[in-house]
Design a protein around this motif. Structure first.
Motif, PDB file in Angstrom:
ATOM      1  N   VAL A  65      37.702  51.665  39.709  1.00  0.00           N
ATOM      2  CA  VAL A  65      38.104  50.275  39.707  1.00  0.00           C
ATOM      3  C   VAL A  65      39.211  50.255  40.961  1.00  0.00           C
ATOM      4  O   VAL A  65      39.562  49.470  41.868  1.00  0.00           O
ATOM      5  CB  VAL A  65      38.494  49.661  38.690  1.00  0.00           C
ATOM      6  CG1 VAL A  65      39.110  48.197  38.806  1.00  0.00           C
ATOM      7  CG2 VAL A  65      37.247  49.436  37.828  1.00  0.00           C
ATOM      8  N   ASN A  76      40.751  43.635  33.482  1.00  0.00           N
ATOM      9  CA  ASN A  76      39.285  43.028  33.343  1.00  0.00           C
ATOM     10  C   ASN A  76      38.289  43.810  33.791  1.00  0.00           C
ATOM     11  O   ASN A  76      37.233  44.004  32.905  1.00  0.00           O
ATOM     12  CB  ASN A  76      39.453  41.777  33.950  1.00  0.00           C
ATOM     13  CG  ASN A  76      38.349  40.697  33.508  1.00  0.00           C
ATOM     14  OD1 ASN A  76      37.539  40.835  32.532  1.00  0.00           O
ATOM     15  ND2 ASN A  76      37.686  39.934  34.463  1.00  0.00           N
ATOM     16  N   MET A  77      38.249  44.104  34.984  1.00  0.00           N
ATOM     17  CA  MET A  77      37.228  45.010  35.574  1.00  0.00           C
ATOM     18  C   MET A  77      37.081  46.494  34.850  1.00  0.00           C
ATOM     19  O   MET A  77      35.945  46.901  34.647  1.00  0.00           O
ATOM     20  CB  MET A  77      37.455  45.337  37.221  1.00  0.00           C
ATOM     21  CG  MET A  77      37.413  43.986  38.147  1.00  0.00           C
ATOM     22  SD  MET A  77      37.676  44.586  39.783  1.00  0.00           S
ATOM     23  CE  MET A  77      38.363  42.995  40.356  1.00  0.00           C
ATOM     24  N   THR A 119      46.857  40.022  39.258  1.00  0.00           N
ATOM     25  CA  THR A 119      46.503  41.224  39.912  1.00  0.00           C
ATOM     26  C   THR A 119      46.027  42.289  38.824  1.00  0.00           C
ATOM     27  O   THR A 119      44.839  42.785  38.703  1.00  0.00           O
ATOM     28  CB  THR A 119      47.296  41.825  41.044  1.00  0.00           C
ATOM     29  OG1 THR A 119      47.171  40.987  42.000  1.00  0.00           O
ATOM     30  CG2 THR A 119      46.555  43.067  41.503  1.00  0.00           C
ATOM     31  N   GLY A 179      35.397  45.931  31.591  1.00  0.00           N
ATOM     32  CA  GLY A 179      33.733  45.452  31.792  1.00  0.00           C
ATOM     33  C   GLY A 179      33.145  46.771  32.176  1.00  0.00           C
ATOM     34  O   GLY A 179      32.220  47.071  31.399  1.00  0.00           O
ATOM     35  N   GLN A 180      33.830  47.608  32.991  1.00  0.00           N
ATOM     36  CA  GLN A 180      32.930  48.724  33.500  1.00  0.00           C
ATOM     37  C   GLN A 180      33.012  49.931  32.361  1.00  0.00           C
ATOM     38  O   GLN A 180      32.226  50.489  32.098  1.00  0.00           O
ATOM     39  CB  GLN A 180      33.728  49.295  34.696  1.00  0.00           C
ATOM     40  CG  GLN A 180      33.869  48.510  36.037  1.00  0.00           C
ATOM     41  CD  GLN A 180      32.746  48.738  36.833  1.00  0.00           C
ATOM     42  OE1 GLN A 180      32.039  49.997  36.496  1.00  0.00           O
ATOM     43  NE2 GLN A 180      32.143  47.673  37.493  1.00  0.00           N
ATOM     44  N   THR A 202      38.213  51.056  44.324  1.00  0.00           N
ATOM     45  CA  THR A 202      37.484  50.172  45.055  1.00  0.00           C
ATOM     46  C   THR A 202      37.954  48.988  45.317  1.00  0.00           C
ATOM     47  O   THR A 202      37.756  48.212  46.214  1.00  0.00           O
ATOM     48  CB  THR A 202      36.055  49.777  44.130  1.00  0.00           C
ATOM     49  OG1 THR A 202      35.596  51.046  43.864  1.00  0.00           O
ATOM     50  CG2 THR A 202      35.078  48.965  45.054  1.00  0.00           C
ATOM     51  N   THR A 203      38.861  48.338  44.389  1.00  0.00           N
ATOM     52  CA  THR A 203      39.471  46.919  44.573  1.00  0.00           C
ATOM     53  C   THR A 203      40.680  47.286  45.108  1.00  0.00           C
ATOM     54  O   THR A 203      41.190  46.470  46.127  1.00  0.00           O
ATOM     55  CB  THR A 203      39.863  46.621  43.202  1.00  0.00           C
ATOM     56  OG1 THR A 203      38.315  46.492  42.512  1.00  0.00           O
ATOM     57  CG2 THR A 203      40.289  45.306  43.386  1.00  0.00           C
ATOM     58  N   ILE A 218      45.617  44.772  48.049  1.00  0.00           N
ATOM     59  CA  ILE A 218      44.271  43.718  47.677  1.00  0.00           C
ATOM     60  C   ILE A 218      44.649  42.194  48.458  1.00  0.00           C
ATOM     61  O   ILE A 218      43.576  42.208  48.941  1.00  0.00           O
ATOM     62  CB  ILE A 218      44.219  43.449  46.096  1.00  0.00           C
ATOM     63  CG1 ILE A 218      43.996  44.671  45.225  1.00  0.00           C
ATOM     64  CG2 ILE A 218      43.368  42.454  45.664  1.00  0.00           C
ATOM     65  CD1 ILE A 218      44.277  44.658  43.737  1.00  0.00           C
ATOM     66  N   GLU A 222      43.449  40.985  36.244  1.00  0.00           N
ATOM     67  CA  GLU A 222      42.069  41.147  36.868  1.00  0.00           C
ATOM     68  C   GLU A 222      41.621  42.807  36.946  1.00  0.00           C
ATOM     69  O   GLU A 222      40.228  42.998  36.847  1.00  0.00           O
ATOM     70  CB  GLU A 222      42.074  40.465  38.186  1.00  0.00           C
ATOM     71  CG  GLU A 222      40.607  40.338  38.685  1.00  0.00           C
ATOM     72  CD  GLU A 222      39.636  39.600  37.912  1.00  0.00           C
ATOM     73  OE1 GLU A 222      40.161  39.019  36.804  1.00  0.00           O
ATOM     74  OE2 GLU A 222      38.628  39.234  38.276  1.00  0.00           O
ATOM     75  N   LEU A 223      42.553  43.497  37.333  1.00  0.00           N
ATOM     76  CA  LEU A 223      42.042  44.908  37.330  1.00  0.00           C
ATOM     77  C   LEU A 223      41.534  45.292  36.100  1.00  0.00           C
ATOM     78  O   LEU A 223      40.614  46.114  35.789  1.00  0.00           O
ATOM     79  CB  LEU A 223      43.080  45.707  37.971  1.00  0.00           C
ATOM     80  CG  LEU A 223      43.661  45.609  39.543  1.00  0.00           C
ATOM     81  CD1 LEU A 223      44.819  46.321  39.905  1.00  0.00           C
ATOM     82  CD2 LEU A 223      42.489  46.123  40.231  1.00  0.00           C
TER      83      LEU A 223
END
Lengths: 150, 127
Positions: free
Chosen positions: A16, A93-94, A87, A97-98, A19-20, A71, A90-91
């Motif tokens: 994450v 959160n990802m 930020t 989820g992942q 990628t982000t 970002i 949200e990181l």
């Protein structure tokens, strides 16, 4: 804590962030887990399915600002605390989820809205010493990710 | 044809990233509205013409699944394409939500190409 779960958590966090945030985290040994210079924040998110738990991300404000800047393509000096918190939340959160998807044991789950708060140095140290956390290093700055699962 | 897009996500960071992708993508976007959650999205839907909704699932007050369900029950908004942009990776849950009529799913973290591809598909644009 199941070591395989933590290993997976470290892997998805790496993906994450890469990628982000275009960051290239390196695994951080436990004995290198010094608190970051300056203030730090803790983002947390809860998940609930057949079982539940919480994943937390501890990060120095300086690194949080650097990631936010990368970002959002904005000057780090112009970023507000709210943007940096957003930020980091949200990181996380990802990452959560992942992890849940890769873990695969909770076919249906709900996530809470992520929260963020300042993190004291002593809390950082305790979090790093626990057997439920993994450490990463980005640009010589530490990141901690911890998980509790029921 | 120029489209009006509504972004629904409680993360300003994600909304900004998608806005940038929309600006750079080779797609006809006239305006981009932003909402922090489903309730704000509903207010925008009631006051603006919207051609596509990109919605997160995990949001406070009115989450994405509730927004989708409410839109599909309301004849004014029932035909507006909806794309889910979420960390949600559970096939079971996505199948459940997609049964309400969702045009696509973009999983976070996403790439500009993934967003671009799904916009082309939803709007049936030539690649």
């Amino acid at each position: 804590m199941n070591p395989a779960w933590l290993e997976l958590l470290g892997e998805v966090a790496h993906d994450v962030l890469r990628t982000t945030a275009f960051a290239f985290p390196e695994p951080l040994a436990k004995d290198e887990l010094l608190p970051p210079a300056g203030t730090a924040l803790l983002a947390s998110i809860c998940f609930q399915g057949d079982s539940g738990g919480e994943i937390s991300l501890a990060i120095g404000r300086q690194l949080g600002a650097s990631l936010s800047s990368d970002i959002l393509s904005e000057d780090g000096d112009d970023l507000t605390d709210g943007q940096i918190e957003d930020t980091c939340k949200e990181l996380l959160n990802m990452i959560c989820g992942q992890w849940l998807t890769a873990h695969g044991s909770l076919p249906v789950f709900t996530l809470s809205a992520p929260t963020a708060r300042p993190l004291e140095q002593v809390e950082w140290t305790l979090m790093g010493e626990g057997d439920n956390s993994v450490g990463l290093m980005i640009d010589d700055q530490p990141v901690l990710i911890a998980m509790t699962a029921g | 044809m120029s489209n009006h897009v509504l972004l629904v996500d409680d993360s300003a960071m994600t909304r900004m990233i998608i806005k940038r992708i929309l600006a750079m993508a080779n797609v006809p976007v006239a305006s981009v509205y932003e909402a922090n959650d489903g309730l704000e999205a509903w207010q925008i839907l009631e006051s603006h013409a919207v051609d596509l909704v990109l919605a997160d699932l995990n949001m406070p007050r009115m989450n994405g699944a509730e927004l989708i369900s409410n839109m599909r029950r309301d004849p004014r908004f029932a035909e507006i394409p909806i794309v889910i942009v979420s960390t949600e990776g559970s096939k079971t849950r996505l199948d459940e939500i997609c049964s309400d009529g969702v045009s696509g799913v973009i999983r976070k973290p996403f790439t500009p190409e993934q967003v671009n591809d799904i916009l082309h598909r939803v709007w049936e644009l030539p690649v």
